[in-house]
Write an enzyme that holds these catalytic residues in place. Structure first.
Site, PDB file in Angstrom:
ATOM      1  N   SER A   1      29.488  41.904  42.431  1.00  0.00           N
ATOM      2  CA  SER A   1      29.478  42.473  43.767  1.00  0.00           C
ATOM      3  C   SER A   1      28.115  42.943  44.242  1.00  0.00           C
ATOM      4  O   SER A   1      27.872  43.004  45.448  1.00  0.00           O
ATOM      5  CB  SER A   1      30.469  43.637  43.843  1.00  0.00           C
ATOM      6  OG  SER A   1      30.139  44.656  42.917  1.00  0.00           O
TER       7      SER A   1
ATOM      8  N   HIS B   1      35.623  39.251  45.096  1.00  0.00           N
ATOM      9  CA  HIS B   1      34.737  38.686  46.116  1.00  0.00           C
ATOM     10  C   HIS B   1      34.748  37.163  46.144  1.00  0.00           C
ATOM     11  O   HIS B   1      34.028  36.551  46.935  1.00  0.00           O
ATOM     12  CB  HIS B   1      33.307  39.185  45.894  1.00  0.00           C
ATOM     13  CG  HIS B   1      33.166  40.670  46.006  1.00  0.00           C
ATOM     14  ND1 HIS B   1      32.925  41.307  47.204  1.00  0.00           N
ATOM     15  CD2 HIS B   1      33.268  41.650  45.066  1.00  0.00           C
ATOM     16  CE1 HIS B   1      32.871  42.620  47.000  1.00  0.00           C
ATOM     17  NE2 HIS B   1      33.074  42.846  45.717  1.00  0.00           N
TER      18      HIS B   1
ATOM     19  N   LYS C   1      39.198  42.372  51.203  1.00  0.00           N
ATOM     20  CA  LYS C   1      37.924  41.691  51.456  1.00  0.00           C
ATOM     21  C   LYS C   1      38.191  40.443  52.292  1.00  0.00           C
ATOM     22  O   LYS C   1      38.428  40.560  53.481  1.00  0.00           O
ATOM     23  CB  LYS C   1      37.214  41.437  50.134  1.00  0.00           C
ATOM     24  CG  LYS C   1      36.880  42.764  49.431  1.00  0.00           C
ATOM     25  CD  LYS C   1      36.248  42.604  48.107  1.00  0.00           C
ATOM     26  CE  LYS C   1      35.825  43.950  47.537  1.00  0.00           C
ATOM     27  NZ  LYS C   1      36.965  44.863  47.244  1.00  0.00           N
TER      28      LYS C   1
END
Length: 389
Positions: free
Chosen positions: A176, A204, A236
Site C-alpha cells: 500500500s 489494493h 477501495k
C-alpha cells in the site's frame, strides 16, 4: 501525572510526524472540498470511481428502504441478512472459490483470519512491508512470528526452514505504501516446498489487476491450492465498505467458528451489501475503468520521470514519489495544496525513517488534464522548495 501525553505529542510535532484529520465536506471523488477548500484530489483509494456512482448510491438507498440502516446483531445471532448472504455468494463466484465470508473491515478480516488459523506452537512469516493490520495479527496470534525481507524469496526460504507447527506465509498483494506487487508465484512455490499455507491481503489489487478485476491472484493465474486464503477489502476499488475472506468450505466454516472479530461484531448494514453487489457488477462489466487507469498511470510516470523525481517502481494506481525527510514531504504537500492539489505526505512510522513520500493515487475518474495539472503543480512546488529543505 502518570501519563505524560503532552510530552509525547510535543515530540511528535517536533519530528514533523504529527497527524491531523482533514475534514471532507463533499462526496468522495477526484474533486473534493476539504477544510473549506475546493481541491483536485490524488489521495483516495476509490480507484474505479465507484464510491459516488449513481447506480451504487441508488442500490444503497433501496437497500436501506427495504432492510433498514443497521445490521442489528452479530452474524451468528440474527444479523446475517439475505443481502449479506447474496454478496458472499457473488464474491465467491467472483474469486472462483467455494465460499466467501463478509466482515466489517479489512483490519478485522486480517486479524480474525490469522488468529483463527494459527496460535501457540505455530509459525507466521510476513513480508516486512505488510500492512499494519497483518503485522498486528501476527503478533497477536501467539504463534512464532518473523518478518522476511521485502519480496525476498531466499529470505522467506531461510525462515521456512526453521518454521514449527502449522506455518502461514502472509503477504500484501499490492503493497500500500510502495505500490509494487508481491512476487506471488515464487512465494507460493517456496511455501509449497515447506508445506506452508499462503494468505494474501489483496486490498489494493481487486478491481485494478487482472483481466476481470480479480486482483493479483487472477493477474498471475494462481488458484485456491496455491493461495488458500484470499482477503479483499470493499472500501477501495469497490467503493463501499467492509471486507471479505475467500477460500475453501473448510476455511470459511473454521472462521465462522473461531475468528473472534467476526463472531463478536455486529454485522454491517445490509444496505451496504446491496450497494457492494451493484459495485461488483460495475467492476466486472465496465472494463474501460481499468483501461483508463492504465493510461493515466503511464502518463503520470512519464511526466514524473521528466521532472527528475524519484518515483517508486509501481504498475498500480499507487504512485509514491520518494522524498526522504518528513519535513520536505510536508513542504511539498503544502505547496501542492496552495495550488489546489491534494496529495498526502506519508511519514514514519507508516514508512521507514528517511523514506517519507508523496503518495499519489489515481482514479478512473481523473482525466489527462487532471494529471497534467498535477505534474505542472509538482514542477512549481519543486522550484518553491529548494533541494534539501
Amino acid at each position: 501525572m502518570p501519563f505524560d501525553l503532552s510530552s509525547r505529542l510535543a515530540e511528535r510535532r517536533a519530528a514533523h510526524l504529527y497527524r491531523q484529520r482533514p475534514l471532507l465536506e463533499s462526496p468522495q471523488g477526484v474533486r473534493v472540498v476539504v477544510d473549506g477548500q475546493p481541491l483536485l484530489a490524488f489521495c483516495n483509494n476509490d480507484y474505479l470511481g465507484l464510491a459516488s456512482h449513481p447506480a451504487v448510491i441508488e442500490a444503497f438507498a433501496e437497500g436501506a428502504r427495504q432492510w433498514g440502516v443497521g445490521g442489528g446483531a452479530s452474524h451468528l445471532v440474527v444479523g446475517h441478512s439475505s443481502p449479506h448472504h447474496a454478496l458472499e455468494e457473488a464474491l465467491a463466484e467472483f474469486t472462483g472459490r467455494p465460499r466467501a465470508l463478509l466482515l466489517s473491515s479489512g483490519y478485522m478480516a486480517n486479524l480474525g483470519t490469522v488468529t483463527a488459523l494459527v496460535g501457540q506452537g505455530d509459525t507466521v512469516l510476513e513480508d516486512r512491508l505488510n500492512h499494519a493490520s497483518l503485522l498486528d495479527a501476527g503478533l497477536l496470534s501467539g504463534a512464532r512470528f518473523s518478518r522476511y525481507l521485502h519480496n525476498d524469496i531466499e529470505s522467506l526460504g531461510s525462515r521456512l526452514a526453521k518454521a514449527e507447527g502449522n506455518t502461514l506465509v502472509v503477504t500484501d498483494g499490492v503493497f500500500s505504501m510502495d505500490g509494487d506487487l508481491a512476487e506471488l508465484p515464487a512465494l507460493c512455490a517456496k511455501a509449497r516446498e515447506h508445506g506452508a499455507w499462503v494468505m494474501v491481503d489483496d486490498a489494493h489489487g481487486f478491481g485494478c489487476l487482472g483481466r476481470n478485476g480479480g486482483g493479483i491472484v487472477e493477474h498471475f493465474g494462481l488458484n485456491v491450492d496455491q493461495v488458500p486464503v484470499l482477503i479483499g477489502t470493499l472500501g477501495k476499488a469497490f467503493g463501499t465498505a467492509g471486507a471479505f475472506v475467500a477460500g475453501s468450505e473448510e476455511l470459511i466454516e473454521s472462521l465462522i467458528q473461531f475468528a473472534r472479530p467476526y463472531i463478536y461484531t455486529t454485522s454491517q448494514p445490509p444496505a451496504v451489501a446491496c450497494a457492494t453487489l451493484r459495485s461488483l457488477q460495475l467492476l466486472q462489466g465496465e472494463h474501460w475503468r481499468r483501461e483508463r487507469l492504465a493510461q493515466l498511470i503511464a502518463q503520470f510516470r512519464l511526466g514524473v520521470s521528466a521532472l527528475g523525481l524519484n518515483l517508486m517502481d509501481s504498475p498500480t494506481p499507487i504512485q509514491p514519489i520518494l522524498v526522504g525527510s518528513s519535513e520536505r514531504a510536508l513542504g511539498l504537500s503544502a505547496a501542492l495544496r496552495r495550488r489546489g492539489i491534494l496529495v498526502t505526505a506519508i511519514r514514519p512510522p507508516t514508512v521507514p525513517r528517511g523514506t517519507a513520500r508523496l503518495r499519489v493515487t489515481l482514479s478512473a475518474l481523473h482525466s489527462e488534464d487532471d494529471v497534467n495539472q498535477l505534474l505542472e503543480a509538482l514542477q512549481q512546488a519543486l522550484r518553491e522548495l529548494p533541494e534539501g529543505e
